[in-house]
Design a protein around this motif. Structure first.
Motif, PDB file in Angstrom:
ATOM      1  N   LEU A   5       0.847  -1.179   0.000  1.00 38.27           N
ATOM      2  CA  LEU A   5       0.000   0.000   0.000  1.00 38.27           C
ATOM      3  C   LEU A   5       0.886   1.232   0.000  1.00 38.27           C
ATOM      4  CD1 LEU A   5      -2.858   1.195   0.265  1.00 38.27           C
ATOM      5  CD2 LEU A   5      -2.584   1.045   2.738  1.00 38.27           C
ATOM      6  N   ASP A   6       0.701   2.081  -0.987  1.00 37.93           N
ATOM      7  CA  ASP A   6       1.439   3.340  -1.050  1.00 37.93           C
ATOM      8  C   ASP A   6       0.530   4.449  -0.536  1.00 37.93           C
ATOM      9  OD1 ASP A   6       3.729   2.231  -2.205  1.00 37.93           O
ATOM     10  OD2 ASP A   6       2.863   2.380  -4.203  1.00 37.93           O
ATOM     11  N   VAL A   7       1.030   5.204   0.394  1.00 42.46           N
ATOM     12  CA  VAL A   7       0.267   6.324   0.939  1.00 42.46           C
ATOM     13  C   VAL A   7       1.164   7.540   1.023  1.00 42.46           C
ATOM     14  CG1 VAL A   7      -1.282   4.849   2.283  1.00 42.46           C
ATOM     15  CG2 VAL A   7       0.796   5.699   3.327  1.00 42.46           C
ATOM     16  N   SER A   8       0.552   8.677   1.206  1.00 43.82           N
ATOM     17  CA  SER A   8       1.315   9.913   1.360  1.00 43.82           C
ATOM     18  C   SER A   8       1.089  10.466   2.768  1.00 43.82           C
ATOM     19  CB  SER A   8       0.868  10.946   0.319  1.00 43.82           C
ATOM     20  OG  SER A   8      -0.409  11.441   0.645  1.00 43.82           O
ATOM     21  N   GLY A   9       1.859  11.466   3.101  1.00 38.59           N
ATOM     22  CA  GLY A   9       1.682  12.146   4.375  1.00 38.59           C
ATOM     23  C   GLY A   9       0.712  13.303   4.257  1.00 38.59           C
ATOM     24  N   TRP A  10      -0.269  13.152   3.369  1.00 37.64           N
ATOM     25  CA  TRP A  10      -1.236  14.202   3.058  1.00 37.64           C
ATOM     26  C   TRP A  10      -1.855  14.823   4.314  1.00 37.64           C
ATOM     27  CZ3 TRP A  10      -6.744  13.228   3.396  1.00 37.64           C
ATOM     28  CH2 TRP A  10      -7.540  14.214   2.832  1.00 37.64           C
ATOM     29  N   ASP A  12      -0.729  14.996   7.293  1.00 33.88           N
ATOM     30  CA  ASP A  12       0.236  15.662   8.167  1.00 33.88           C
ATOM     31  C   ASP A  12       1.057  16.729   7.442  1.00 33.88           C
ATOM     32  OD1 ASP A  12      -0.444  14.027  10.383  1.00 33.88           O
ATOM     33  OD2 ASP A  12       0.763  12.426   9.520  1.00 33.88           O
ATOM     34  N   ASP A  13       0.881  16.861   6.140  1.00 31.83           N
ATOM     35  CA  ASP A  13       1.634  17.831   5.359  1.00 31.83           C
ATOM     36  C   ASP A  13       1.197  19.244   5.757  1.00 31.83           C
ATOM     37  OD1 ASP A  13       2.434  19.673   3.315  1.00 31.83           O
ATOM     38  OD2 ASP A  13       2.618  18.019   1.911  1.00 31.83           O
ATOM     39  N   PRO A  14       2.115  20.119   6.179  1.00 30.10           N
ATOM     40  CA  PRO A  14       1.734  21.463   6.614  1.00 30.10           C
ATOM     41  C   PRO A  14       1.147  22.313   5.492  1.00 30.10           C
ATOM     42  CG  PRO A  14       4.121  21.271   6.500  1.00 30.10           C
ATOM     43  CD  PRO A  14       3.567  19.898   6.278  1.00 30.10           C
ATOM     44  N   ASN A  15       1.356  21.915   4.240  1.00 24.19           N
ATOM     45  CA  ASN A  15       0.789  22.669   3.116  1.00 24.19           C
ATOM     46  C   ASN A  15      -0.632  22.267   2.782  1.00 24.19           C
ATOM     47  OD1 ASN A  15       3.158  24.257   2.498  1.00 24.19           O
ATOM     48  ND2 ASN A  15       4.067  22.346   1.805  1.00 24.19           N
ATOM     49  N   THR A  16      -1.075  21.119   3.239  1.00 21.10           N
ATOM     50  CA  THR A  16      -2.434  20.672   2.936  1.00 21.10           C
ATOM     51  C   THR A  16      -3.263  20.414   4.184  1.00 21.10           C
ATOM     52  OG1 THR A  16      -1.774  18.348   2.872  1.00 21.10           O
ATOM     53  CG2 THR A  16      -1.713  19.567   0.789  1.00 21.10           C
ATOM     54  N   LEU A  17      -2.613  19.921   5.215  1.00 19.91           N
ATOM     55  CA  LEU A  17      -3.299  19.556   6.462  1.00 19.91           C
ATOM     56  C   LEU A  17      -4.491  18.637   6.209  1.00 19.91           C
ATOM     57  CD1 LEU A  17      -3.127  22.962   8.352  1.00 19.91           C
ATOM     58  CD2 LEU A  17      -1.652  20.974   8.641  1.00 19.91           C
ATOM     59  N   GLY A  18      -4.358  17.801   5.181  1.00 20.38           N
ATOM     60  CA  GLY A  18      -5.410  16.841   4.894  1.00 20.38           C
ATOM     61  C   GLY A  18      -6.624  17.441   4.213  1.00 20.38           C
ATOM     62  N   ALA A  19      -6.509  18.666   3.719  1.00 21.44           N
ATOM     63  CA  ALA A  19      -7.650  19.347   3.110  1.00 21.44           C
ATOM     64  C   ALA A  19      -7.973  18.774   1.731  1.00 21.44           C
ATOM     65  CB  ALA A  19      -7.348  20.837   2.986  1.00 21.44           C
ATOM     66  N   TYR A  20      -9.203  18.909   1.344  1.00 17.50           N
ATOM     67  CA  TYR A  20      -9.616  18.615  -0.017  1.00 17.50           C
ATOM     68  C   TYR A  20     -10.727  19.590  -0.378  1.00 17.50           C
ATOM     69  CZ  TYR A  20     -13.727  16.109   1.693  1.00 17.50           C
ATOM     70  OH  TYR A  20     -14.898  15.779   2.297  1.00 17.50           O
ATOM     71  N   ALA A  21     -11.036  19.665  -1.642  1.00 18.33           N
ATOM     72  CA  ALA A  21     -11.990  20.668  -2.125  1.00 18.33           C
ATOM     73  C   ALA A  21     -13.423  20.256  -1.838  1.00 18.33           C
ATOM     74  CB  ALA A  21     -11.803  20.880  -3.616  1.00 18.33           C
TER      75      ALA A  21
END
Length: 77
Positions: A5-10, A12-21
Motif C-alpha cells: 500500500l502506497d500512501v502519502s503524508g497528506w 500531516d503535510d503542513p501545506n495541505t493539512l489533509g484538506a480537499y476541495a
C-alpha cells in the motif's frame, strides 16, 4: 503475493493539512467558474474543478489533461 500500500503524508503535510476541495451547499457551479482560465495565462486544474469527477483522483488527472491542452492552444502550438 504480499499486498503493498502506497500512501502519502497528506494529512500531516503542513501545506495541505489533509484538506480537499468541497463546495458549499447550493454553490457547486462555483467549481465551473474556478475552472475558467484567467486571461489565457493562469489555468486551474485538479479535483476541485473536475466537473462530474470532483473529489476524485481521476478528476485531478482528467482536468490536468484538459488544462494542458488548453495551455497548448493558448500558446498557439
Amino acid at each position: 503475493m504480499a499486498l503493498t500500500l502506497d500512501v502519502s503524508g497528506w494529512a500531516d503535510d503542513p501545506n495541505t493539512l489533509g484538506a480537499y476541495a468541497s463546495a458549499r451547499p447550493g454553490r457547486y457551479e462555483a467549481r465551473d467558474l474556478l475552472a475558467q482560465p484567467i486571461a489565457d495565462k493562469l489555468f486551474f486544474a485538479g479535483e476541485a474543478v473536475a466537473g462530474p469527477y470532483a473529489a476524485l483522483c481521476s478528476g485531478a488527472y482528467y482536468s490536468g489533461q484538459a488544462q494542458a491542452k488548453a495551455v497548448i492552444k493558448a500558446l498557439g502550438s
